[in-house]
Structures are given as structure tokens and as C-alpha cells.
Design a protein around this motif. Structure first.
Motif, PDB file in Angstrom:
ATOM      1  N   GLU A  75     -37.361  62.467  64.386  1.00 29.93           N
ATOM      2  CA  GLU A  75     -37.247  62.131  65.812  1.00 29.93           C
ATOM      3  C   GLU A  75     -37.729  60.695  65.988  1.00 29.93           C
ATOM      4  OE1 GLU A  75     -37.976  61.943  70.096  1.00 29.93           O
ATOM      5  OE2 GLU A  75     -39.372  61.478  68.497  1.00 29.93           O
ATOM      6  N   LYS A  76     -37.111  59.957  66.917  1.00 29.92           N
ATOM      7  CA  LYS A  76     -37.358  58.512  67.023  1.00 29.92           C
ATOM      8  C   LYS A  76     -38.792  58.143  67.390  1.00 29.92           C
ATOM      9  CE  LYS A  76     -33.846  57.759  69.834  1.00 29.92           C
ATOM     10  NZ  LYS A  76     -32.764  57.109  70.614  1.00 29.92           N
ATOM     11  N   ASN A  95     -33.733  59.850  62.179  1.00 30.09           N
ATOM     12  CA  ASN A  95     -32.758  60.677  62.887  1.00 30.09           C
ATOM     13  C   ASN A  95     -32.648  60.136  64.308  1.00 30.09           C
ATOM     14  OD1 ASN A  95     -31.100  62.727  63.772  1.00 30.09           O
ATOM     15  ND2 ASN A  95     -32.666  64.310  63.709  1.00 30.09           N
ATOM     16  N   ASP A  96     -31.475  59.683  64.683  1.00 31.75           N
ATOM     17  CA  ASP A  96     -31.247  59.138  66.030  1.00 31.75           C
ATOM     18  C   ASP A  96     -31.175  60.311  67.011  1.00 31.75           C
ATOM     19  OD1 ASP A  96     -30.554  57.781  68.284  1.00 31.75           O
ATOM     20  OD2 ASP A  96     -28.701  56.926  67.494  1.00 31.75           O
ATOM     21  N   TYR A 111     -39.689  58.155  78.323  1.00 33.21           N
ATOM     22  CA  TYR A 111     -39.360  58.084  76.903  1.00 33.21           C
ATOM     23  C   TYR A 111     -39.096  56.609  76.567  1.00 33.21           C
ATOM     24  CZ  TYR A 111     -37.398  59.520  72.417  1.00 33.21           C
ATOM     25  OH  TYR A 111     -37.169  59.698  71.078  1.00 33.21           O
ATOM     26  N   PRO A 112     -39.707  56.085  75.501  1.00 34.39           N
ATOM     27  CA  PRO A 112     -39.526  54.660  75.178  1.00 34.39           C
ATOM     28  C   PRO A 112     -38.059  54.290  74.975  1.00 34.39           C
ATOM     29  CG  PRO A 112     -41.250  55.647  73.834  1.00 34.39           C
ATOM     30  CD  PRO A 112     -40.573  56.770  74.547  1.00 34.39           C
ATOM     31  N   LYS A 113     -37.705  53.118  75.450  1.00 35.64           N
ATOM     32  CA  LYS A 113     -36.327  52.646  75.319  1.00 35.64           C
ATOM     33  C   LYS A 113     -36.192  51.734  74.095  1.00 35.64           C
ATOM     34  CE  LYS A 113     -35.215  52.762  80.284  1.00 35.64           C
ATOM     35  NZ  LYS A 113     -35.862  54.019  80.405  1.00 35.64           N
ATOM     36  N   ASP A 114     -34.978  51.635  73.592  1.00 36.34           N
ATOM     37  CA  ASP A 114     -34.630  50.690  72.518  1.00 36.34           C
ATOM     38  C   ASP A 114     -35.514  50.852  71.278  1.00 36.34           C
ATOM     39  OD1 ASP A 114     -32.664  49.557  74.209  1.00 36.34           O
ATOM     40  OD2 ASP A 114     -34.211  48.316  75.159  1.00 36.34           O
ATOM     41  N   ILE A 115     -35.845  52.091  70.931  1.00 35.59           N
ATOM     42  CA  ILE A 115     -36.695  52.332  69.758  1.00 35.59           C
ATOM     43  C   ILE A 115     -36.013  51.840  68.485  1.00 35.59           C
ATOM     44  CG2 ILE A 115     -37.714  54.131  68.292  1.00 35.59           C
ATOM     45  CD1 ILE A 115     -38.186  55.769  70.822  1.00 35.59           C
ATOM     46  N   LEU A 116     -34.740  52.184  68.316  1.00 30.82           N
ATOM     47  CA  LEU A 116     -34.050  51.814  67.077  1.00 30.82           C
ATOM     48  C   LEU A 116     -33.944  50.306  66.916  1.00 30.82           C
ATOM     49  CD1 LEU A 116     -31.210  54.499  66.873  1.00 30.82           C
ATOM     50  CD2 LEU A 116     -33.433  54.489  65.734  1.00 30.82           C
ATOM     51  N   VAL A 123     -38.536  46.729  60.279  1.00 29.83           N
ATOM     52  CA  VAL A 123     -38.393  47.291  58.928  1.00 29.83           C
ATOM     53  C   VAL A 123     -37.125  46.754  58.286  1.00 29.83           C
ATOM     54  CG1 VAL A 123     -38.213  49.436  57.595  1.00 29.83           C
ATOM     55  CG2 VAL A 123     -39.565  49.397  59.702  1.00 29.83           C
ATOM     56  N   SER A 124     -37.258  46.158  57.103  1.00 32.03           N
ATOM     57  CA  SER A 124     -36.085  45.573  56.442  1.00 32.03           C
ATOM     58  C   SER A 124     -35.171  46.643  55.845  1.00 32.03           C
ATOM     59  CB  SER A 124     -36.520  44.578  55.367  1.00 32.03           C
ATOM     60  OG  SER A 124     -37.403  45.188  54.448  1.00 32.03           O
ATOM     61  N   ASN A 125     -35.747  47.699  55.258  1.00 29.42           N
ATOM     62  CA  ASN A 125     -34.951  48.787  54.675  1.00 29.42           C
ATOM     63  C   ASN A 125     -34.908  49.940  55.680  1.00 29.42           C
ATOM     64  OD1 ASN A 125     -34.687  47.328  52.268  1.00 29.42           O
ATOM     65  ND2 ASN A 125     -36.603  48.145  51.501  1.00 29.42           N
ATOM     66  N   PHE A 126     -33.959  49.848  56.607  1.00 30.50           N
ATOM     67  CA  PHE A 126     -33.903  50.772  57.739  1.00 30.50           C
ATOM     68  C   PHE A 126     -32.544  51.433  57.817  1.00 30.50           C
ATOM     69  CE2 PHE A 126     -32.563  51.484  62.111  1.00 30.50           C
ATOM     70  CZ  PHE A 126     -33.560  52.342  62.563  1.00 30.50           C
ATOM     71  N   MET A 127     -32.546  52.731  58.105  1.00 26.65           N
ATOM     72  CA  MET A 127     -31.289  53.445  58.291  1.00 26.65           C
ATOM     73  C   MET A 127     -31.459  54.476  59.395  1.00 26.65           C
ATOM     74  SD  MET A 127     -29.294  55.783  55.569  1.00 26.65           S
ATOM     75  CE  MET A 127     -27.706  56.449  55.971  1.00 26.65           C
ATOM     76  N   SER A 128     -30.527  54.494  60.331  1.00 25.21           N
ATOM     77  CA  SER A 128     -30.534  55.545  61.347  1.00 25.21           C
ATOM     78  C   SER A 128     -29.287  56.400  61.156  1.00 25.21           C
ATOM     79  CB  SER A 128     -30.574  54.956  62.762  1.00 25.21           C
ATOM     80  OG  SER A 128     -29.378  54.271  63.051  1.00 25.21           O
ATOM     81  N   VAL A 129     -29.444  57.676  61.458  1.00 25.80           N
ATOM     82  CA  VAL A 129     -28.325  58.615  61.285  1.00 25.80           C
ATOM     83  C   VAL A 129     -28.341  59.613  62.427  1.00 25.80           C
ATOM     84  CG1 VAL A 129     -29.742  60.078  59.778  1.00 25.80           C
ATOM     85  CG2 VAL A 129     -27.264  60.294  59.714  1.00 25.80           C
ATOM     86  N   LYS A 130     -27.160  59.930  62.933  1.00 30.45           N
ATOM     87  CA  LYS A 130     -27.038  60.927  63.999  1.00 30.45           C
ATOM     88  C   LYS A 130     -26.893  62.309  63.352  1.00 30.45           C
ATOM     89  CE  LYS A 130     -25.066  57.742  67.382  1.00 30.45           C
ATOM     90  NZ  LYS A 130     -26.169  57.772  68.316  1.00 30.45           N
ATOM     91  N   ALA A 131     -27.989  62.783  62.790  1.00 31.15           N
ATOM     92  CA  ALA A 131     -27.960  64.029  62.016  1.00 31.15           C
ATOM     93  C   ALA A 131     -27.618  65.240  62.874  1.00 31.15           C
ATOM     94  CB  ALA A 131     -29.296  64.235  61.309  1.00 31.15           C
ATOM     95  N   VAL A 132     -28.026  65.235  64.132  1.00 34.21           N
ATOM     96  CA  VAL A 132     -27.736  66.373  65.007  1.00 34.21           C
ATOM     97  C   VAL A 132     -26.231  66.501  65.233  1.00 34.21           C
ATOM     98  CG1 VAL A 132     -28.062  67.347  67.318  1.00 34.21           C
ATOM     99  CG2 VAL A 132     -29.983  66.295  66.128  1.00 34.21           C
ATOM    100  N   GLU A 133     -25.566  65.378  65.499  1.00 32.39           N
ATOM    101  CA  GLU A 133     -24.113  65.405  65.714  1.00 32.39           C
ATOM    102  C   GLU A 133     -23.384  65.881  64.470  1.00 32.39           C
ATOM    103  OE1 GLU A 133     -22.624  61.704  67.200  1.00 32.39           O
ATOM    104  OE2 GLU A 133     -24.105  61.611  68.822  1.00 32.39           O
TER     105      GLU A 133
END
Length: 197
Positions: A75-76, A95-96, A111-116, A123-133
Motif C-alpha cells: 500500500e502506498k 502496489n499502486d 490521504y496524502p497526494k502524489d505519493i508515487l 528512490v532511484s530503483n523504483f517500480m509501481s504496479v497496479k497489482a489489484v487491477e
């Protein structure tokens, strides 16, 4: 070389189950593994973290600040909460997904905005994924944790372990097939692989 992995999430997301599958697979592959789990105040909705260390010889599972090689945030907001545990140059998989706390639901907090966007800048090595979708398309929203496990396994370069056997052994038979699909979806993501052990 020893590695430190931290999984953070909210109660009910499968954080601990994911950690148990990871630890079991690593044990079967011959690594020395230590795992510690910390539950939040509420079984569902509270913050949950697990620490896993593995390698040639491990003496303690506890990960200190700036020590985790990889952090997986289910969770973000949990990514923000525990970001200082990630080492400089470490990998962050997020997980987005948003889960609102009682204080947000009651209107006392936002809820905080623009977290990603903030995490990408930090973070240089960063990956987000919409795992729920993805999990919904596969057929079981609860398999989002296994999608994240697949991404984590690939980022660690541990694809050679027989993960589908571990999933089969640790999960109820009725959800094995959907979770095998979820794991393979996670493994199909393009991720930067950490230095080999």
C-alpha cells in the motif's frame, strides 16, 4: 552475499503469507533464512511489516534503518511510512493501491497526494504496479500479494527456485491455480535484477 527484504502493508493484504512463501522457497533452495513479523494494533487495517534476511549465514532477522536491499509496499502510505529502512541504492516495489485509515474515512485526515511522484524522486530503483487491477483480471483480487511476490523474486534473481511447488504446498488447493497465474504475471514484469547472491 546476504540480502535483506522488508515487506510492508496493511492487515488483510497477505503480507505475512507472502513472507512465509518467500522464506520457505529460500529455505528449500539451501539459504540460511531468518524472518520476523510485526503486526499493527488491528488485525485488519493496522500496519504489518515483515523482515526477511537470507544468504550464507544469518544471525538475526531484524532489519535496521537504511539496511533493506528491497522493500515491497503493499500500500502506498506504507511505502512512505517505512521508506527510511531502504538502503541507498535499494529497490522499492510499490502496489499502486490506497487503503484509507479510520481517520481518513472519518474526515479528520487527508490521504496524502502524489505519493508515487514523491517516491520516484527519492528512490532511484523504483517500480509501481497496479497489482489489484491485475488480480481482478486474473479472477481473484486477493492474489495481488502473489503478483508482488513474483516481481520480488525476479528482482532478486531467484527465478530458478521451484516457486509454484511452494505455492502449491502452502496455499489451499482451491486457490492454487489462480495464484500460480498471479505469480507468473509478476514474473513477467520488466524489473532490474539485483546483484546475484
Amino acid at each position: 552475499m546476504n540480502k535483506s527484504v522488508m515487506l510492508v502493508g496493511v492487515g488483510g493484504q497477505g503480507t505475512i503469507l507472502t513472507s512465509k512463501i518467500l522464506a520457505e522457497g529460500l529455505l528449500r533452495a539451501g539459504y540460511d533464512v531468518k524472518m520476523s513479523e510485526i503486526h499493527g494494533m488491528a488485525q485488519r487495517g493496522g500496519s504489518v511489516t515483515t523482515h526477511i534476511k537470507f544468504g550464507d549465514k544469518i544471525f538475526s532477522p531484524i532489519i535496521c534503518k537504511s539496511e533493506a536491499d528491497v522493500m515491497v509496499a503493499f500500500e502506498k502510505v506504507e511505502a512512505l511510512r517505512y521508506l527510511d529502512y531502504l538502503k541507498c541504492g535499494g529497490t522499492l516495489i510499490v502496489n499502486d493501491h490506497e487503503i484509507y485509515s479510520q481517520s481518513v474515512l472519518s474526515g479528520n485526515e487527508e490521504y496524502p497526494k502524489d505519493i508515487l511522484d514523491g517516491l520516484k524522486k527519492t528512490v532511484s530503483n523504483f517500480m509501481s504496479v497496479k497489482a489489484v487491477e491485475i488480480a481482478e483480471k486474473i479472477g481473484n483480487i486477493r492474489s495481488q500479494n502473489i503478483i508482488l511476490l513474483g516481481i520480488l523474486v525476479k528482482s532478486l534473481g531467484l527465478q530458478d527456485i521451484k516457486w509454484t511447488e511452494v505455492i502449491k504446498d502452502l496455499l489451499p488447493e482451491k486457490i492454487v491455480e489462480v495464484n500460480k497465474k498471479a505469480f507468473n504475471h509478476g514474473m513477467s514484469f520488466q524489473v532490474e535484477v539485483l546483484n546475484a547472491l
